[in-house]
Motif scaffolding. Structure first.
Motif, PDB file in Angstrom:
ATOM      1  N   ALA A 102       4.350  -9.813   6.091  1.00 38.82           N
ATOM      2  CA  ALA A 102       5.200  -9.425   4.965  1.00 38.82           C
ATOM      3  C   ALA A 102       6.635  -9.883   5.202  1.00 38.82           C
ATOM      4  O   ALA A 102       7.116  -9.871   6.332  1.00 38.82           O
ATOM      5  N   ARG A 103       7.310 -10.313   4.137  1.00 36.09           N
ATOM      6  CA  ARG A 103       8.740 -10.583   4.170  1.00 36.09           C
ATOM      7  C   ARG A 103       9.447  -9.509   3.357  1.00 36.09           C
ATOM      8  O   ARG A 103       8.817  -8.804   2.568  1.00 36.09           O
ATOM      9  N   TRP A 104      10.747  -9.403   3.554  1.00 36.64           N
ATOM     10  CA  TRP A 104      11.495  -8.340   2.889  1.00 36.64           C
ATOM     11  C   TRP A 104      12.613  -8.939   2.041  1.00 36.64           C
ATOM     12  O   TRP A 104      13.164  -9.981   2.353  1.00 36.64           O
ATOM     13  N   ASN A 105      12.909  -8.267   0.943  1.00 34.70           N
ATOM     14  CA  ASN A 105      13.955  -8.740   0.042  1.00 34.70           C
ATOM     15  C   ASN A 105      15.327  -8.655   0.702  1.00 34.70           C
ATOM     16  O   ASN A 105      15.482  -8.065   1.778  1.00 34.70           O
ATOM     17  N   ILE A 130       8.150  -8.365  -0.275  1.00 32.01           N
ATOM     18  CA  ILE A 130       8.009  -9.270  -1.412  1.00 32.01           C
ATOM     19  C   ILE A 130       6.797 -10.192  -1.269  1.00 32.01           C
ATOM     20  O   ILE A 130       6.497 -10.944  -2.177  1.00 32.01           O
ATOM     21  N   TRP A 131       6.114 -10.148  -0.136  1.00 31.74           N
ATOM     22  CA  TRP A 131       4.891 -10.937  -0.003  1.00 31.74           C
ATOM     23  C   TRP A 131       3.936 -10.281   0.987  1.00 31.74           C
ATOM     24  O   TRP A 131       3.847 -10.665   2.135  1.00 31.74           O
ATOM     25  N   PRO A 132       3.218  -9.249   0.559  1.00 32.39           N
ATOM     26  CA  PRO A 132       2.210  -8.676   1.444  1.00 32.39           C
ATOM     27  C   PRO A 132       0.813  -9.162   1.061  1.00 32.39           C
ATOM     28  O   PRO A 132       0.146  -8.560   0.219  1.00 32.39           O
ATOM     29  N   PRO A 133       0.353 -10.294   1.593  1.00 35.76           N
ATOM     30  CA  PRO A 133      -0.975 -10.788   1.238  1.00 35.76           C
ATOM     31  C   PRO A 133      -2.055  -9.971   1.924  1.00 35.76           C
ATOM     32  O   PRO A 133      -2.255 -10.081   3.135  1.00 35.76           O
ATOM     33  N   LEU A 134      -2.754  -9.153   1.174  1.00 36.39           N
ATOM     34  CA  LEU A 134      -3.763  -8.265   1.720  1.00 36.39           C
ATOM     35  C   LEU A 134      -5.083  -8.460   0.996  1.00 36.39           C
ATOM     36  O   LEU A 134      -5.111  -8.863  -0.171  1.00 36.39           O
ATOM     37  N   ALA A 135      -6.163  -8.205   1.707  1.00 36.28           N
ATOM     38  CA  ALA A 135      -7.487  -8.219   1.097  1.00 36.28           C
ATOM     39  C   ALA A 135      -7.968  -6.778   0.962  1.00 36.28           C
ATOM     40  O   ALA A 135      -7.845  -5.973   1.901  1.00 36.28           O
ATOM     41  N   ALA A 136      -8.476  -6.430  -0.191  1.00 35.66           N
ATOM     42  CA  ALA A 136      -8.991  -5.085  -0.444  1.00 35.66           C
ATOM     43  C   ALA A 136     -10.516  -5.129  -0.426  1.00 35.66           C
ATOM     44  O   ALA A 136     -11.136  -6.035  -0.995  1.00 35.66           O
TER      45      ALA A 136
END
Length: 393
Positions: free
Chosen positions: A372-375, A384-390
């Protein structure tokens, strides 16, 4: 210390703890702001608007490169009695009936968004989930159709960068000016339409609100629209995104909330304390003052570090630990007193409905290939970018 430095933005809490221990009221970058890190000092400022003014920071929203920014006419930069009058008028429209009217629509939307997410594949939860719930709520509130929701999102994203734009940042300045002009033009059109044909939405209610025979002026209406666009969207987006990351990092917590969904409101409250979206609130000193052992001259800008206050060891036991059983309601996620956020209950409702839908379908979340990156903002913080799989299993 530079509060916008990459290492601080990645994890500001150790830096906040250092300020609380060694320099609870001290000047920091950018711009020599006076950071106020301890809970009691933050409360002192919030309870004393005559000495620590909101209206005094109006000039912050009127730089030379954009002299007509409507946020400079919003409640955010007003002190009593002007703030009292305006808040009373807005509260007539922005009350409990708004939540009652919105809840069934947002519940259906949340479940529809979650149903559309793929099972087991990486997803940008910010774009596909966290933003869509509050942007739909905002569209419902101000009577803007779904076809224009993407435009609302764009305006809000551009304008939230306002506090990080300097005098030499010509390109960001131009983008903000363009977004302000577009948003103003659109809101003026919608207000004119509601004057001619009132509807069942917040804009119509605001136009009809009266206290002691007084109504909101056009300038006041526009100021509130911009405040709602920026504050009402960004707060919930960051709260939801941080909540999804927390559930991914703590599978046992996610399992417990799935088994006991009645605990979701308690989870939201602890998220607001532990990892809340609001990190800074600005005030201006109206006289020389002693605060937290420091002498602060008249006319200085204070940055109240709300996220630091919410982890103050003097106020909270083991403040860095996320504790679903934590008792009490001393946290300051939405300000305090006269400037307590009008939309606090709306933000909580949006987060609750969205998380109920998420937990009803998915059993676990796993990280994608990128962290994840932060604003970058002194006021709000969120991934601002949490690429997660559910996963449903």
């Amino acid at each position: 210390m530079n509060l916008l430095a990459p290492d601080v933005r990645a994890n500001p809490y150790p830096f906040y703890a250092g300020l609380r221990r060694h320099a609870p009221v001290s000047q920091v970058d950018p711009g020599g702001l006076w950071a106020v890190a301890r809970y009691d000092d933050v409360m002192t400022v919030l309870k004393n608007p005559r000495l620590f003014s909101s209206e005094g920071i109006r000039r912050t929203y009127r730089p030379d490169w954009i002299p007509d920014y409507p946020m400079a006419d919003s409640m955010l930069v007003m002190d009593p009695p002007r703030h009292t009058r305006l808040r009373s008028l807005v509260s007539r429209a922005f009350g409990a009936t708004v939540l009652t009217r919105l809840e069934p629509r947002l519940r259906e939307l949340s479940h529809r968004l979650i149903a559309a997410l793929p099972d087991g594949q990486p997803v940008d939860f910010v774009e596909d989930f966290s933003i869509r719930v509050p942007i739909s709520a905002l569209g419902e509130l101000v009577g803007i159709p779904p076809s224009l929701h993407a435009q609302l999102k764009h305006w809000a994203e551009v304008m939230t960068r306002f506090t990080s734009v300097g005098p030499a940042d010509l390109e960001p300045q131009e983008r903000i000016r363009a977004s302000v002009a577009e948003a103003r033009h659109h809101f003026e059109q919608v207000l004119e339409e509601r004057r001619r044909e009132p509807r069942d939405d917040l804009m119509s209610d605001l136009l009809s609100a009266h206290v002691d025979g007084e109504a909101l002026t056009q300038t006041e209406l526009m100021g509130f629209m911009f405040l709602l666009l920026i504050g009402g969207l960004e707060t919930t987006v960051h709260l939801l995104s941080a909540s999804v990351l927390k559930l991914q990092e703590d599978p046992a917590l996610m399992a417990r909330l799935r088994a006991e969904p009645e605990l979701i409101p308690r989870f939201i409250d602890e998220m607001l304390r532990h990892s809340g979206p609001v990190h800074g609130i600005v005030r201006l000193t109206t006289d020389d003052v002693e605060l937290g052992g420091a002498h602060v001259p008249r006319g200085e800008r204070l940055l109240l570090l709300m996220a630091s206050a919410n982890r103050d060891e003097a106020r909270f036991l083991e403040p860095d630990r996320f504790d679903l059983e934590r008792a009490g309601s001393q946290q300051l996620p939405f300000g305090h007193g006269a400037h307590f956020c009008l939309g606090a209950q709306l933000a909580r409702m949006e987060a609750r409905l969205a998380l109920e839908a998420l937990l009803a379908r998915f059993a676990r979340l796993t990280p994608g290939d990128e962290p994840a990156r932060w604003n970058i903002s002194l006021v709000m913080r969120g991934p601002i970018w949490p690429p997660l799989a559910a996963h449903t299993d």
